[in-house]
Design a protein around this motif. Structure first.
Motif: not given
Length: 451
Positions: A425-451
């Protein structure tokens, strides 16, 4: 993956660009309120290796974890991420990657004469983003162009690009003709060009001390050595010991005088055992072992970083014509032995930290290593611990990463289902937060100022 979001404004969660600095004449800008995010976790593996918690909340304040509380709590003004149907765990750590370079080895070889530093830098940036979106919020890069990897590391740290936290070695140290000698296999013209700028090869203890200091002066946070031959160096001679014991001892002594740890690339048993006697902090690959190897692991306290996905990837490359004959011969020699050594290391209770050698295998597929670890005798929770608590300990950063506890960096991921029962299941991570910033949610990449 379907994670429901209860964000007041999902787009607002992605970090905005930092405010421009004010000139002395300008009025002081009002202090920005600290962003607070509450993660509602159906299952929380806060400290891998300990019993998971059910129905818990992780309160993130800015870039740090503020507190972990029982139940699904509400915090006034906080944004809420609903992961009640998911398993939440610390961001994963890969202790052996190479960010630079194309994943396709045939294309890399075909394009070698036309790709420049800029091409490699942009490729490394893409590789970093893919690694982060796969759930790996921290990596240790063990061999790269120093300027490239240190610049990428610093740019990510400054919020310019999305990527994992990078702990970088710069170039690996090698004896002349050894695994990390960049002159191996070059024609006479290229050999002389490379010889004018090579600083990572060393011969004899004094020269090896110099090589350590050169990498540290460029920005190395860890020192990598090639104790033995390697699969992908284009030179024959097998996988046996190449660096001599007094050279390794000099490197370890010098590195430790600067507060740096030493990782030893080592396949052959003679080189592994010599590196362990020299006092290295980790053995990378560790393909061939004997009884003495495991005695030395226990005596020295060194970690084993297995990189099980790498031999299979190298053999597959050789079968499709992407390797030279010297490389393919060594790939076949290593195939299978890595898993046998890993299985024994599990039985012997040796300290193991997760690593993949991504760059040999494909960036973003790092989590495929877990299935190989479990197939060869490691319990799923122990495999998760190797990529969190144990990897953070080897890095010397357990006070900041590796668990979900108050005061630590808000590096958090989530998957659907229970990875302690099905580690894939770890091959399909659906949520990623790094240093408090969400980069992936619901399996979708979250666009931000650094992307």
């Amino acid at each position: 993956m379907k994670f429901a979001s209860l964000f007041a404004a999902t787009a607002a969660l992605a970090l905005s660009a930092p405010a421009l600095a004010q000139t002395p004449a300008a009025p002081a800008a009002p202090a920005q309120a600290e962003v607070v995010t509450v993660i509602h976790a159906g299952t929380l593996i806060a400290v891998p290796g300990q019993t998971p918690r059910r129905n818990a909340s992780v309160v993130v304040r800015g870039n740090r974890i503020g507190e972990v509380r029982d139940g699904f709590v509400d915090v006034p003004g906080a944004r809420v991420v609903d992961l009640r149907a998911a398993t939440v765990l610390p961001g994963l750590i890969d202790m052996h990657v190479h960010m630079r370079g194309l994943d396709d080895r045939i294309q890399a070889r075909l394009q070698a004469s036309v790709r420049d530093y800029e091409d490699e830098a942009y490729t490394a940036q893409v590789n970093a983003r893919r690694t982060l979106l796969a759930g790996f919020t921290t990596v240790r890069d063990l061999g790269n162009n120093p300027r490239l990897i240190f610049s990428l590391r610093d740019a990510i740290n400054q919020g310019m690009f999305a990527g994992p936290t990078i702990v970088a070695a710069g170039q690996g140290l090698s004896v002349s003709g050894g695994h990390s000698d960049p002159r191996n296999g070059l024609n006479r013209d290229l050999y002389h060009i490379e010889a004018e700028r090579v600083i990572n090869t060393c011969n004899g203890p004094a020269d090896c001390r110099r090589a350590v200091r050169d990498q540290i002066s460029l920005g190395a946070e860890v020192i990598k050595i090639a104790a033995t031959g390697g699969v992908l160096s284009n030179v024959a001679g097998g996988l046996n010991q190449q660096m001599l014991p007094d050279e390794m001892a000099a490197i370890v002594e010098t590195a430790k005088s600067f507060g740096r740890r030493v990782a030893a690339h080592a396949h052959g048993v003679d080189g592994i055992n010599a590196a362990l006697r020299a006092g290295v902090d980790s053995i990378e690959h560790g393909t061939f072992t004997n009884d003495e190897t495991f005695r030395l692991y226990r005596q020295s306290g060194a970690y084993y970083v297995p990189t099980l996905v790498a031999p299979a990837a190298a053999v597959a490359d050789g079968q499709r014509g992407a390797l030279t004959q010297a490389q393919f011969d060594k790939a076949r020699e290593a195939a299978g032995n890595a898993e046998r050594s890993f299985a024994r290391a599990v039985r012997e209770n040796i300290k193991i930290a997760f690593g993949t050698d991504s760059g040999v295998s494909r960036h973003g597929d790092n989590a495929q290593e877990f299935a190989l670890m479990v197939r060869n005798g490691m319990a799923p929770m122990a495999a998760i611990r190797s990529a969190t608590v144990d990897a953070a300990t080897l890095l010397g950063r357990l006070d900041r990463i590796g668990t979900i506890e108050a005061g630590k960096d808000a590096d958090i991921i989530a998957v659907e289902g229970d990875p302690t029962q099905n580690v894939r299941l770890l091959e399909n991570v659906g949520f990623v937060m790094k240093h408090g910033r969400v980069h992936k949610l619901g399996g979708e990449r979250q666009l931000s100022a650094v992307d």
